[in-house]
Write a protein that holds these residues in place. Structure first.
Motif, mmCIF file in Angstrom:
data_model
loop_
_atom_site.group_PDB
_atom_site.id
_atom_site.type_symbol
_atom_site.label_atom_id
_atom_site.label_comp_id
_atom_site.label_asym_id
_atom_site.label_seq_id
_atom_site.Cartn_x
_atom_site.Cartn_y
_atom_site.Cartn_z
ATOM 1 N N GLU A 210 -82.163 46.153 -42.441
ATOM 2 C CA GLU A 210 -81.994 45.612 -44.048
ATOM 3 C C GLU A 210 -82.556 44.205 -44.262
ATOM 4 O OE1 GLU A 210 -77.756 45.917 -44.982
ATOM 5 O OE2 GLU A 210 -78.052 45.327 -46.912
ATOM 6 N N ASN A 211 -82.281 43.402 -43.191
ATOM 7 C CA ASN A 211 -83.090 41.914 -43.371
ATOM 8 C C ASN A 211 -84.495 42.219 -43.200
ATOM 9 O OD1 ASN A 211 -80.511 40.711 -43.167
ATOM 10 N ND2 ASN A 211 -80.433 40.784 -41.210
ATOM 11 N N THR B 41 -87.377 47.919 -50.396
ATOM 12 C CA THR B 41 -86.128 48.434 -50.919
ATOM 13 C C THR B 41 -85.319 49.089 -49.923
ATOM 14 O OG1 THR B 41 -87.002 48.799 -53.080
ATOM 15 C CG2 THR B 41 -84.906 49.619 -52.584
ATOM 16 N N ALA C 227 -85.457 42.790 -46.800
ATOM 17 C CA ALA C 227 -85.481 41.788 -47.655
ATOM 18 C C ALA C 227 -86.693 40.734 -47.502
ATOM 19 C CB ALA C 227 -84.148 40.909 -47.356
ATOM 20 N N THR D 172 -81.161 33.670 -43.672
ATOM 21 C CA THR D 172 -80.693 34.089 -44.696
ATOM 22 C C THR D 172 -79.160 34.159 -44.368
ATOM 23 O OG1 THR D 172 -80.641 36.224 -44.542
ATOM 24 C CG2 THR D 172 -82.519 35.239 -45.632
#
Ligand code: FMN
Lengths: 162, 257
Positions: free
Chosen positions: B115-116, B124, B119, A124
């Motif tokens: 955080e990744n 969350t 995701a 990403t």
């Protein structure tokens, strides 16, 4: 001297040997760091775990440039490659200094050349950014003057770039 | 019904880790059902995965290793990702990271990885707290515990001799006060994080440190490692030297000759 650390498996390992003075295949068989700091305080630059990575920092210390070939995992390195880096903190000494405007350990083997990360897999945009920050932070932490990151679609392509 | 908080202590140390201490502090501030579980080996994975299946929130409490999570945590995260996707778990994830160097900001790459991870796992990400000077925090709190014991002993002995207990109590209070002052940023932001965990809201990323100027911190750290290295003997075994491989235990390395 140039070192390559990779998680590409034994087949690619044979081929990579031609590309670098030192090739280390992180195959995920090694025990992880236990966080004891004895590689600083008891037997410098040697790990308490008596496996083949015991003196890996001494071997890496001889190298000027380092290339890390790793699968992307959340914008960081694969478990096997990360294990090898965790087991290598004997590259520095227990004493501290400022480097890049922040506190870091002084370097047992002095400043080094280029730290190059070749990451492969799907990414990403946030993961690409995280990997760039990771490479930059690692380079300062380990005393490299330059760093760079390349993104590849798969292991094959990554091996070709190393 | 999903409820409760699981705190995962990611330090590989069995005892006396900074992460273990921070996890227990956080657990003390979090309301409702909560559990602190240790993640040291793959054998710990099943119990933690089992616990998070019925939880609502997960707090990773971890040391920073080479600008990221310790390597033994990564395979667990991969398993957790698979587990969460398979069971469509919708956990709220927080992180408390501590690092050896003084700047808490050095935890930023780790926070990005967290955080990744969220995701990719459909979870969350609710933010985290990065704490600089973790080793010093840990040493201070251990010393304070020892001091508490000594003070109690001293008070008892003085009482037995009919003396006033105020002197040892006063000196303990001064030491405790000093530690609270050094840790004031950590205490404030731990309270803030716990507030968000309790409400299930986004805490954002915050960084703090032991409140000591960095040049003094470096001096303390150097003294600390020198003393430990004298005691453990490393100082006499090429402490700062460019040690060469002994060959006796060559790693599985190869290269062109
Ligand atoms: C292998 C290893 C790598 C580390 N890398 C870093 C680092 O990159 N930056 C940092 O500030 N501290 C680093 N540290 C220090 C730890 O973050 C610090 O000791 C922490 O307080 C350990 O927490 P714990 O007691 O919960 O295990 C490292 C420690 C070890 C053992």
């Amino acid at each position: 001297m140039k070192a390559i650390i990779h998680d590409l498996g034994t087949e690619q390992n044979m081929r990579l040997r031609a590309a670098a003075d030192l090739v280390i295949c992180a195959d995920g068989r090694y025990a992880p760091c236990q966080g004891c700091f004895r590689c600083w305080t008891r037997h410098p630059a040697a790990c308490v775990l008596k496996d083949e990575l015991r003196e890996v920092c001494r071997v890496l210390g001889m190298c000027e440039d380092m290339t890390v070939v790793t699968a992307n995992l959340y914008g960081g390195y694969s478990p096997a490659v990360k294990n090898l880096l965790d087991r290598s903190i004997g590259l520095s000494t227990p004493l501290s200094t400022y480097r890049g405007g922040q506190m870091h350990h002084t370097l047992r083997y002095g400043r080094k050349g280029r730290f190059h990360v070749i990451a492969y897999g799907t990414f990403t945009e946030a993961e690409k950014q995280a990997l760039r920050l990771m490479a930059e932070s690692n380079a300062v932490n380990m005393g490299f003057r330059e760093h760079s990151v390349a993104f590849c679609a798969d292991a094959e392509e990554a091996g070709g770039q190393a | 019904m999903m409820s409760g908080t699981v705190l995962i202590n990611c330090s590989p140390k069995r005892r006396l880790s900074a992460s273990g201490f921070l996890a227990r502090c956080a657990a003390g501030l979090i309301r409702g059902e909560k559990r602190v579980l240790q993640l040291r080996t793959p054998a710990d994975h099943p119990a933690i995965l089992e616990a998070i299946r019925t939880a609502e929130k997960v707090v990773f409490v971890t040391p920073l290793y080479v600008d990221s999570l310790p390597s033994h945590v990564l395979p667990f995260m991969q398993k957790m990702e698979a587990c969460c996707r398979e069971n469509r778990l919708r956990l709220k994830v927080y992180a408390i990271a501590n690092n050896g160097f003084i700047e808490g900001r050095q935890n930023e790459p780790l926070m990005r990885v967290m955080e990744n991870f969220c995701a990719r796992s459909g979870l969350t990400w609710c933010g985290g707290l990065g704490i600089g000077g973790g080793v010093m925090l840990n040493v201070e709190r251990i010393m304070l515990t020892v001091l508490l014991g000594l003070t109690a002993l001293n008070v008892v002995l003085r009482a037995a001799q009919g003396e006033s207990p105020w002197e040892p109590l006063r000196s303990f209070a001064v030491s405790a006060g000093e530690l609270l002052l050094l840790a004031c940023g950590i205490i404030a932001l731990m309270l803030r994080l716990a507030y968000h965990v309790n409400r299930g809201t986004d805490a954002g990323k915050r960084y703090t440190r032991i409140m000591v100027p960095s040049f003094l911190f470096i001096l303390f750290a150097d003294i600390f490692f020198t003393v430990v290295s004298v005691l453990q003997g490393g100082i006499f075994r090429g402490w700062l030297s460019r040690l060469k491989p002994t060959g006796g235990c060559e790693p599985a390395v190869s290269g062109k000759q």
